[in-house]
Motif scaffolding. Structure first.
Motif, PDB file in Angstrom:
ATOM      1  N   ASP A 199     -15.101 -15.131  11.669  1.00  0.00           N
ATOM      2  CA  ASP A 199     -16.139 -14.334  11.016  1.00  0.00           C
ATOM      3  C   ASP A 199     -17.322 -14.203  11.988  1.00  0.00           C
ATOM      4  O   ASP A 199     -17.249 -14.669  13.133  1.00  0.00           O
ATOM      5  CB  ASP A 199     -16.525 -14.999   9.680  1.00  0.00           C
ATOM      6  CG  ASP A 199     -17.046 -14.005   8.656  1.00  0.00           C
ATOM      7  OD1 ASP A 199     -17.816 -13.114   9.056  1.00  0.00           O
ATOM      8  OD2 ASP A 199     -16.723 -14.119   7.465  1.00  0.00           O
ATOM      9  N   ILE A 200     -18.419 -13.629  11.509  1.00  0.00           N
ATOM     10  CA  ILE A 200     -19.530 -13.319  12.417  1.00  0.00           C
ATOM     11  C   ILE A 200     -20.068 -14.519  13.200  1.00  0.00           C
ATOM     12  O   ILE A 200     -20.747 -14.333  14.202  1.00  0.00           O
ATOM     13  CB  ILE A 200     -20.701 -12.655  11.652  1.00  0.00           C
ATOM     14  CG1 ILE A 200     -21.044 -13.436  10.381  1.00  0.00           C
ATOM     15  CG2 ILE A 200     -20.360 -11.221  11.306  1.00  0.00           C
ATOM     16  CD1 ILE A 200     -22.297 -12.929   9.685  1.00  0.00           C
ATOM     17  N   TRP A 307     -10.561  -7.454  12.057  1.00  0.00           N
ATOM     18  CA  TRP A 307     -10.985  -6.900  10.764  1.00  0.00           C
ATOM     19  C   TRP A 307     -12.337  -6.244  10.969  1.00  0.00           C
ATOM     20  O   TRP A 307     -13.222  -6.787  11.621  1.00  0.00           O
ATOM     21  CB  TRP A 307     -10.947  -7.939   9.649  1.00  0.00           C
ATOM     22  CG  TRP A 307     -11.571  -9.295   9.874  1.00  0.00           C
ATOM     23  CD1 TRP A 307     -11.396 -10.116  10.952  1.00  0.00           C
ATOM     24  CD2 TRP A 307     -12.442  -9.998   8.976  1.00  0.00           C
ATOM     25  NE1 TRP A 307     -12.099 -11.291  10.778  1.00  0.00           N
ATOM     26  CE2 TRP A 307     -12.750 -11.250   9.567  1.00  0.00           C
ATOM     27  CE3 TRP A 307     -12.982  -9.711   7.728  1.00  0.00           C
ATOM     28  CZ2 TRP A 307     -13.579 -12.192   8.950  1.00  0.00           C
ATOM     29  CZ3 TRP A 307     -13.798 -10.660   7.127  1.00  0.00           C
ATOM     30  CH2 TRP A 307     -14.084 -11.876   7.736  1.00  0.00           C
ATOM     31  N   TRP A 419      -8.754  -4.900   3.037  1.00  0.00           N
ATOM     32  CA  TRP A 419      -8.790  -5.978   2.044  1.00  0.00           C
ATOM     33  C   TRP A 419      -9.671  -5.494   0.911  1.00  0.00           C
ATOM     34  O   TRP A 419     -10.408  -4.517   1.057  1.00  0.00           O
ATOM     35  CB  TRP A 419      -9.202  -7.309   2.647  1.00  0.00           C
ATOM     36  CG  TRP A 419     -10.663  -7.621   2.771  1.00  0.00           C
ATOM     37  CD1 TRP A 419     -11.420  -8.385   1.917  1.00  0.00           C
ATOM     38  CD2 TRP A 419     -11.547  -7.251   3.846  1.00  0.00           C
ATOM     39  NE1 TRP A 419     -12.702  -8.498   2.398  1.00  0.00           N
ATOM     40  CE2 TRP A 419     -12.811  -7.818   3.568  1.00  0.00           C
ATOM     41  CE3 TRP A 419     -11.391  -6.494   5.018  1.00  0.00           C
ATOM     42  CZ2 TRP A 419     -13.908  -7.637   4.408  1.00  0.00           C
ATOM     43  CZ3 TRP A 419     -12.485  -6.323   5.853  1.00  0.00           C
ATOM     44  CH2 TRP A 419     -13.713  -6.883   5.544  1.00  0.00           C
ATOM     45  N   HIS A 480      -9.821 -16.398   1.935  1.00  0.00           N
ATOM     46  CA  HIS A 480     -11.132 -16.179   2.563  1.00  0.00           C
ATOM     47  C   HIS A 480     -12.236 -16.569   1.588  1.00  0.00           C
ATOM     48  O   HIS A 480     -12.126 -16.327   0.391  1.00  0.00           O
ATOM     49  CB  HIS A 480     -11.280 -14.709   2.963  1.00  0.00           C
ATOM     50  CG  HIS A 480     -12.578 -14.387   3.654  1.00  0.00           C
ATOM     51  ND1 HIS A 480     -13.055 -15.105   4.727  1.00  0.00           N
ATOM     52  CD2 HIS A 480     -13.499 -13.406   3.430  1.00  0.00           C
ATOM     53  CE1 HIS A 480     -14.212 -14.585   5.132  1.00  0.00           C
ATOM     54  NE2 HIS A 480     -14.507 -13.555   4.358  1.00  0.00           N
TER      55      HIS A 480
END
Ligand code: GLC
Length: 687
Positions: A199-200, A307, A419, A480
């Motif tokens: 993720d970020i 993603w 998603w 997630h």
């Protein structure tokens, strides 16, 4: 049959691949009115009419009885009253005793779908732009309608085979060490796993195309190490580029003039995770090429999956909007007795994000024309996906990459999956995820799935188990969760062995499910569909809202309620129930058409299979690449000899030809004799 009608000068959205002449005759099925710029379509519904489609949207499989708006939105807090989610999929199919047709609005602006909301017997569809191509599709069956729509809009994206493995993700994995620990905890317990999302947190100050050298010192080496263990890292890429001189993607974007601009010609800027960002004008070919090229160092580092996020685009706030909120606050401060103004002050701040005024304040460039963003708003995420997919094809045309996005529009289904956005750890969101899947498939988005366990708030053990039991069947199977929520990796829970067994069932079924997926994608079919598609004359099936069909011969009916220990299920024909506990431990229960109450303890979940449709189980494995897809146990409620076309390709070829990769598996009639379950063939096969 497809008929096209054109209103005004529509913006070219890339959604449709067939070029058809526009009709000039009477517009069928609807009363058509024009009001200022708008196009309004009205149709009376019969009591039995059902409405299917609208892709990513809340509520039931049958969309009747709510108002929806096509307006891609970052809606972390969505509930059943939410009108817009992250994607806009403007296909609606009408199905009833006297109708079977679809309407598709190829229109990237705001559309309102009043589906029996204002009047329960009336549908009113309103295009605000009023400049659009409108398609009417007419066929004898829903199944044919779906195929015709795919013919119009093109083949669904094919992910690589490893993308069907289990993926672990969490917002907050902040270092290589932490990610390695997650992998190790799965490996130690033999929990199958194919990928971990970054993720970020992997980026420097959340800036795209960077990585934190302190925490992820050598991303290429890390990627290679994971790959040696057949694991993929899947980094996130957001839409916004931080406005900062000296940051290479900003500098090159600025030099090329690739960002969206305001009326005065300056770059439009708004805050997202990295701070104040500029937004690539993905509608321009040169911008897509430039942005796509930024993925290149990551591809060279060995990454094969991404993603794409925040691409509605989500805007936390603009400096202009903050300024005006403060001005209002100062006014209120000067007149503290103005209670109403005081009361409304909160709104000035709470409505800063994703404001329509901001979306109206910037422009795209298209064929030398300036196009105001709100008129084409719903294209943004789709064109970001296109930018990435085009770059991957340029970089390695011989390969399939994993790509899934949050925001989407029809057309993006050719380039990637999606998603289902930021759900919550709620039982109602488990049901919502199930109900959304057929609509997504109808609109072409076959590779999809929800955040298993729920993204927001804290999951409970039983809810995670039930989410995973749905996830066994969704092409994207990803756990997630959000920062600061309860840790949600399966090994954190006391019932992790049950959870592992659920994931192991996915791996045992993986060659079979992959095969079902490929057949649907390559023939314009649906991997998931409402029961109405196969049982159009059975009112009970048509109105079933918590079971869906999967592939050629299966049906899923997950347990969706806490402490239920089972559920009611409707079988539209005689079927075989496989009640799974693990790949080695399951019951085979032939059941007759009709209503049943089935017991499902927390660790159990069912798969229903039509007669003469085999299900194949392989011995499983902990990685997709290590699966043995030559040795199977086939189970089938059969009347005699049956066969199954198993799709076995290398999982990477970007353009597989169906016939080249099929192996026909035959289950002989002799498998029926001597079976412990009368009428059910159980056969061991070695290919
Ligand atoms: C958005 C995404 C979510 C992600 C988060 C941080 O909310 O939808 O999946 O974890 O941003 O990047």
């Amino acid at each position: 049959m497809i008929r096209k009608y054109t209103f005004g000068t529509p913006f070219s959205t890339d959604a449709v691949i067939l070029s058809l002449p526009a009709e000039s005759g009477e517009f069928p099925f609807f009363k058509l009115t024009r009001e200022n710029d708008r196009v309004i379509l009205t149709r009376k519904l019969q009591p039995e009419d059902c409405l299917f489609g609208l892709g990513e949207s809340v509520r039931g499989i049958n969309k009747r009885g709510h108002r929806y708006r096509s307006w891609n939105s970052d809606v972390f807090n969505h509930t059943e009253s939410t009108e817009s989610l992250y994607g806009s999929h403007n296909l609606l199919c009408f199905f009833g005793p006297e109708c079977c047709f679809g309407i598709y609005l190829d229109d990237p602006g705001l559309i309102t779908w009043d589906l029996g909301y204002t009047r329960s017997d009336t549908v009113v569809i309103t295009s605000e732009n009023g400049q659009l191509d409108l398609y009417i599709l007419e066929e004898d069956s829903l199944t044919e309608l779906a195929r015709t729509f795919r013919r119009l809009t093109g083949r669904s994206y094919l992910p690589p085979r490893w993308a069907f493995g289990y993926i672990q993700s969490r917002w907050g994995y902040a270092s290589e060490e932490e990610v390695r620990t997650v992998a190790e905890e799965h490996r130690r317990r033999r929990i199958p796993l194919d990928g971990i999302c970054l993720d970020i947190d992997y980026m420097e100050e959340f800036k795209n195309f960077t990585w934190r050298k302190d925490a992820f010192p050598d991303l290429p080496r890390f990627t290679a190490d994971m790959k040696a263990d057949h694991l993929r890292l899947i980094p996130i890429i957001d839409a916004g580029i931080r406005q900062e001189n000296g940051y290479a993607p900003y500098d090159s974007g600025e030099a090329g003039g690739y960002f969206c601009r305001k009326a005065d010609g300056s770059d439009f800027a708004a805050a997202v995770w990295p701070g104040i960002c500029c937004f690539p004008d993905f509608l321009r070919e040169d911008t897509r090429r430039w942005f796509g090229s930024l993925y290149r160092p990551l591809l060279e580092a060995g990454l094969e999956g991404f993603w794409n996020d925040m691409n509605e685009p989500a805007l936390f706030f603009t400096e202009e909007r903050v300024e005006s909120a403060f001005r209002r606050a100062e006014e209120v401060h000067r007149n503290p007795r103005d209670y109403e103004a005081m009361w409304r002050l909160g709104d000035s701040f709470s409505s800063l994000a994703n404001s329509l005024e901001d979306y109206r304040s910037f422009f795209h460039e298209s064929d030398g024309r300036q196009v105001r963003h709100d008129r084409v708003h719903n294209l943004y995420g789709a064109f970001m996906t296109r930018s990435a997919a085009e770059a991957f094809r340029r970089f390695d045309p011989g390969k399939r990459f994993l790509l899934f996005s949050r925001s989407s529009f029809i057309g993006a289904h050719r380039n990637g999956g999606i998603w289902q956005g930021d759900n919550f750890s709620w039982w109602s969101h488990l049901k919502m995820a199930l109900q959304m899947l057929p609509g997504l498939n109808l609109c072409g988005f076959l590779y999809s799935g929800c955040d298993l366990g729920g993204f927001g708030c804290n999951v409970t053990e039983d809810l995670l188990l039930r989410f995973l039991q749905l996830g066994v069947f969704t092409p994207l199977m990803r756990n997630h969760s959000a920062l600061h929520t309860r840790e949600q990796e399966v090994y954190r829970f006391s019932t992790w062995e049950w959870m592992r067994d659920v994931i192991r069932v996915r791996y045992a079924l993986l060659p079979f499910l992959y095969s079902e997926f490929m057949k649907a994608a390559l023939t314009g079919g649906m991997y998931f569909r409402p029961l109405a598609f196969d049982y159009p004359k059975d009112p009970r099936a048509i109105h079933t809202e918590d079971q869906i069909l999967l592939g050629e011969g299966c049906m899923i009916a997950p347990v969706l309620e806490q402490n239920a220990e089972g559920r009611y299920v409707y079988l539209p024909e005689d079927m075989l129930m496989i009640r799974f506990r693990s790949p080695e431990d399951y019951d085979l229960v032939p059941m007759n058409k009709g209503d049943h109450r089935i017991s499902m303890s927390l660790r159990e979940f069912p798969l229903f299979v039509k007669k003469n449709h085999p299900v194949l189980l392989c011995p499983g494995g902990e990685r997709t690449e290590l699966l043995d897809d030559r040795t199977f146990t086939a189970v089938c409620r059969a009347d005699g000899k049956v066969s199954y076309d198993l799709y076995r390709d290398d999982g990477a070829d970007p353009d597989p030809v169906l016939a080249d990769h099929l192996t026909t598996v035959v289950i002989p009639a002799s498998a029926l004799s001597g079976s412990p379950v009368p009428g059910v063939a159980i056969s061991s096969l070695v290919l």
